[in-house]
Design a protein around this motif. Structure first.
Motif, PDB file in Angstrom:
ATOM      1  N   ASN A  44      38.202  44.046  46.877  1.00  0.00           N
ATOM      2  CA  ASN A  44      39.373  43.698  46.079  1.00  0.00           C
ATOM      3  C   ASN A  44      39.975  42.349  46.445  1.00  0.00           C
ATOM      4  N   ASN A  45      39.303  41.566  47.261  1.00  0.00           N
ATOM      5  CA  ASN A  45      39.858  40.294  47.721  1.00  0.00           C
ATOM      6  C   ASN A  45      38.992  39.114  47.294  1.00  0.00           C
ATOM      7  N   VAL A  46      39.680  38.034  46.924  1.00  0.00           N
ATOM      8  CA  VAL A  46      39.014  36.768  46.667  1.00  0.00           C
ATOM      9  C   VAL A  46      39.599  35.724  47.609  1.00  0.00           C
ATOM     10  N   VAL A  47      38.886  34.625  47.746  1.00  0.00           N
ATOM     11  CA  VAL A  47      39.357  33.517  48.573  1.00  0.00           C
ATOM     12  C   VAL A  47      39.390  32.264  47.720  1.00  0.00           C
ATOM     13  N   ALA A  86      48.948  36.940  47.804  1.00  0.00           N
ATOM     14  CA  ALA A  86      48.349  36.152  48.880  1.00  0.00           C
ATOM     15  C   ALA A  86      48.583  36.892  50.195  1.00  0.00           C
ATOM     16  N   GLU A  87      47.499  37.189  50.898  1.00  0.00           N
ATOM     17  CA  GLU A  87      47.616  37.967  52.129  1.00  0.00           C
ATOM     18  C   GLU A  87      47.401  37.153  53.391  1.00  0.00           C
ATOM     19  N   LYS A  88      46.635  36.058  53.285  1.00  0.00           N
ATOM     20  CA  LYS A  88      46.305  35.292  54.490  1.00  0.00           C
ATOM     21  C   LYS A  88      46.069  33.842  54.115  1.00  0.00           C
ATOM     22  N   GLU A  89      46.549  32.933  54.942  1.00  0.00           N
ATOM     23  CA  GLU A  89      46.343  31.495  54.743  1.00  0.00           C
ATOM     24  C   GLU A  89      45.758  30.916  56.013  1.00  0.00           C
ATOM     25  N   ARG A 114      42.304  27.828  53.046  1.00  0.00           N
ATOM     26  CA  ARG A 114      41.703  29.041  52.479  1.00  0.00           C
ATOM     27  C   ARG A 114      42.816  30.055  52.320  1.00  0.00           C
ATOM     28  N   VAL A 115      42.953  30.591  51.140  1.00  0.00           N
ATOM     29  CA  VAL A 115      43.967  31.612  50.879  1.00  0.00           C
ATOM     30  C   VAL A 115      43.248  32.872  50.407  1.00  0.00           C
ATOM     31  N   THR A 116      43.418  33.945  51.161  1.00  0.00           N
ATOM     32  CA  THR A 116      42.842  35.231  50.789  1.00  0.00           C
ATOM     33  C   THR A 116      43.846  35.976  49.921  1.00  0.00           C
ATOM     34  N   VAL A 117      43.372  36.446  48.778  1.00  0.00           N
ATOM     35  CA  VAL A 117      44.239  37.088  47.792  1.00  0.00           C
ATOM     36  C   VAL A 117      43.718  38.491  47.488  1.00  0.00           C
ATOM     37  N   ARG A 118      44.599  39.472  47.619  1.00  0.00           N
ATOM     38  CA  ARG A 118      44.266  40.835  47.206  1.00  0.00           C
ATOM     39  C   ARG A 118      44.526  40.933  45.706  1.00  0.00           C
ATOM     40  N   ILE A 119      43.503  41.272  44.953  1.00  0.00           N
ATOM     41  CA  ILE A 119      43.628  41.371  43.500  1.00  0.00           C
ATOM     42  C   ILE A 119      43.980  42.805  43.128  1.00  0.00           C
TER      43      ILE A 119
END
Length: 136
Positions: A44-47, A86-89, A114-119
């Motif tokens: 469920n995550n994209v970067v 956005a969960e992580k940068e 890099r930004v990790t995003v939970r969709i």
């Protein structure tokens, strides 16, 4: 949300080589940015990886971590809007002082991030009539 649909959106981004990111600051003022790189990180995550402008990062690192990512092929009018958080940068690279002209200006160093995003939701994005109901 189907992982297969998320994979299709990432594949489309690889073809179009442009992705749009919508964020909102604490006052509710919207901001649009662009990126060339979107990759699948997990189910469920994209970067997103890019040299984002300070406004985008201020919004993502502020109180409101919600964002929308749009991948769209204008030739086929096929696209997806990915709604998430956005969960992580992560700071990946720094670029500062590469031009003597910059010393004369008061500029911020550029930072590749890099930004990790939970969709959480995927809906169609196109010019032709469509619904905002989540794709399943």
């Amino acid at each position: 949300m189907k992982t297969e649909l998320l994979k299709k959106s990432v594949e489309l981004s690889e073809e179009t080589r442009h992705v749009f990111i919508a964020t909102v600051n604490e006052e509710g003022i919207p901001h649009i940015a662009a990126s060339r790189r979107l990759s699948l990180a997990s189910r469920n995550n994209v970067v997103l990886t890019e040299w984002f402008c300070p406004g985008t990062m201020a919004n993502l690192l502020g109180k409101n971590h919600n964002l929308a990512i749009v991948v769209w092929d204008s030739k086929t009018d096929t696209g997806y809007q990915l709604i998430g958080v956005a969960e992580k940068e992560e700071d990946m690279a720094y670029l500062n002082g590469y031009s003597p002209a910059l010393k004369k200006q008061d500029t911020l160093p550029q930072i590749q991030r890099r930004v990790t995003v939970r969709i959480d939701k995927i809906i169609d994005f196109k010019l032709s009539p469509h619904t905002d109901i989540e794709r399943r």
